[in-house]
Design a protein around this motif. Sequence first.
Motif, PDB file in Angstrom:
ATOM      1  N   LYS A 122       0.837  -1.200   0.000  1.00 52.60           N
ATOM      2  CA  LYS A 122       0.000   0.000   0.000  1.00 52.60           C
ATOM      3  C   LYS A 122       0.874   1.253   0.000  1.00 52.60           C
ATOM      4  O   LYS A 122       0.600   2.210  -0.735  1.00 52.60           O
ATOM      5  CB  LYS A 122      -0.918   0.006   1.212  1.00 52.60           C
ATOM      6  N   ARG A 123       1.935   1.261   0.800  1.00 50.93           N
ATOM      7  CA  ARG A 123       2.846   2.415   0.835  1.00 50.93           C
ATOM      8  C   ARG A 123       3.509   2.624  -0.523  1.00 50.93           C
ATOM      9  O   ARG A 123       3.652   3.758  -0.979  1.00 50.93           O
ATOM     10  CB  ARG A 123       3.932   2.206   1.893  1.00 50.93           C
ATOM     11  N   LYS A 124       3.905   1.545  -1.142  1.00 49.83           N
ATOM     12  CA  LYS A 124       4.556   1.644  -2.442  1.00 49.83           C
ATOM     13  C   LYS A 124       3.589   2.216  -3.477  1.00 49.83           C
ATOM     14  O   LYS A 124       3.954   3.082  -4.276  1.00 49.83           O
ATOM     15  CB  LYS A 124       5.066   0.270  -2.883  1.00 49.83           C
ATOM     16  N   ARG A 125       2.344   1.741  -3.454  1.00 51.82           N
ATOM     17  CA  ARG A 125       1.322   2.270  -4.372  1.00 51.82           C
ATOM     18  C   ARG A 125       1.097   3.755  -4.126  1.00 51.82           C
ATOM     19  O   ARG A 125       1.039   4.557  -5.069  1.00 51.82           O
ATOM     20  CB  ARG A 125       0.000   1.516  -4.177  1.00 51.82           C
ATOM     21  N   ASP A 126       0.995   4.144  -2.858  1.00 54.79           N
ATOM     22  CA  ASP A 126       0.790   5.551  -2.526  1.00 54.79           C
ATOM     23  C   ASP A 126       1.967   6.404  -2.986  1.00 54.79           C
ATOM     24  O   ASP A 126       1.785   7.520  -3.485  1.00 54.79           O
ATOM     25  CB  ASP A 126       0.597   5.721  -1.010  1.00 54.79           C
ATOM     26  N   GLN A 127       3.179   5.880  -2.833  1.00 52.25           N
ATOM     27  CA  GLN A 127       4.373   6.621  -3.251  1.00 52.25           C
ATOM     28  C   GLN A 127       4.384   6.814  -4.767  1.00 52.25           C
ATOM     29  O   GLN A 127       4.701   7.901  -5.256  1.00 52.25           O
ATOM     30  CB  GLN A 127       5.623   5.869  -2.809  1.00 52.25           C
ATOM     31  N   VAL A 128       4.017   5.778  -5.512  1.00 48.71           N
ATOM     32  CA  VAL A 128       3.978   5.888  -6.981  1.00 48.71           C
ATOM     33  C   VAL A 128       2.934   6.913  -7.401  1.00 48.71           C
ATOM     34  O   VAL A 128       3.183   7.747  -8.284  1.00 48.71           O
ATOM     35  CB  VAL A 128       3.688   4.502  -7.602  1.00 48.71           C
ATOM     36  N   ILE A 129       1.783   6.899  -6.759  1.00 44.82           N
ATOM     37  CA  ILE A 129       0.722   7.858  -7.079  1.00 44.82           C
ATOM     38  C   ILE A 129       1.179   9.276  -6.776  1.00 44.82           C
ATOM     39  O   ILE A 129       0.957  10.204  -7.559  1.00 44.82           O
ATOM     40  CB  ILE A 129      -0.567   7.505  -6.301  1.00 44.82           C
ATOM     41  N   LYS A 130       1.862   9.460  -5.653  1.00 46.67           N
ATOM     42  CA  LYS A 130       2.362  10.784  -5.276  1.00 46.67           C
ATOM     43  C   LYS A 130       3.380  11.289  -6.293  1.00 46.67           C
ATOM     44  O   LYS A 130       3.343  12.463  -6.690  1.00 46.67           O
ATOM     45  CB  LYS A 130       2.996  10.709  -3.886  1.00 46.67           C
ATOM     46  N   GLN A 131       4.278  10.408  -6.744  1.00 44.42           N
ATOM     47  CA  GLN A 131       5.271  10.801  -7.747  1.00 44.42           C
ATOM     48  C   GLN A 131       4.595  11.196  -9.053  1.00 44.42           C
ATOM     49  O   GLN A 131       4.984  12.171  -9.700  1.00 44.42           O
ATOM     50  CB  GLN A 131       6.263   9.666  -7.999  1.00 44.42           C
ATOM     51  N   GLN A 132       3.572  10.467  -9.435  1.00 43.97           N
ATOM     52  CA  GLN A 132       2.853  10.785 -10.662  1.00 43.97           C
ATOM     53  C   GLN A 132       2.186  12.154 -10.555  1.00 43.97           C
ATOM     54  O   GLN A 132       2.210  12.939 -11.504  1.00 43.97           O
ATOM     55  CB  GLN A 132       1.812   9.713 -10.975  1.00 43.97           C
TER      56      GLN A 132
END
Length: 135
Positions: free
Chosen positions: A59-69
């Motif tokens: 979940k953290r990894k998904r959130d981090q990718v979304i934030k970078q996008q």
Amino acid sequence: MAEPDYIEDDNPELIKPQKLINPVKISRNHQDLHRELLMNQKRGLAPQNKPELQKVMEKRKRDQVIKQQKEEEAQKKKSDLEIELLKRQQKLEQLELEKTGRFKRSREKCPREFCEGEKANLRRTGQEMAEVQDS
């Protein structure tokens, strides 16, 4: 292991051993759950038995990718004002670097003996001023 003698005899007085009944397997809920698991396994739908730590990390990894996008999209959508401000900021930084570069160059052009002589003069005047104030 040797088999007991009473199994061979057909004596009606003896109680024959029977397999114990497992109440969990007999229950209707257990049978339904087992049937559902078998059907899911045949279809290729395995239950998600991931540890909680792994779920949190994903979940953290998904959130981090979304934030970078989102950050990348925000950088792409800069307004004209932001672009102009960035240009001005870069010009100011270049001017500051040039000033510091000029200062360094001017110090390099200064003869070494002259600079050391000036430092000595300043020390002497500082000492003289301290002596005058003391007296």
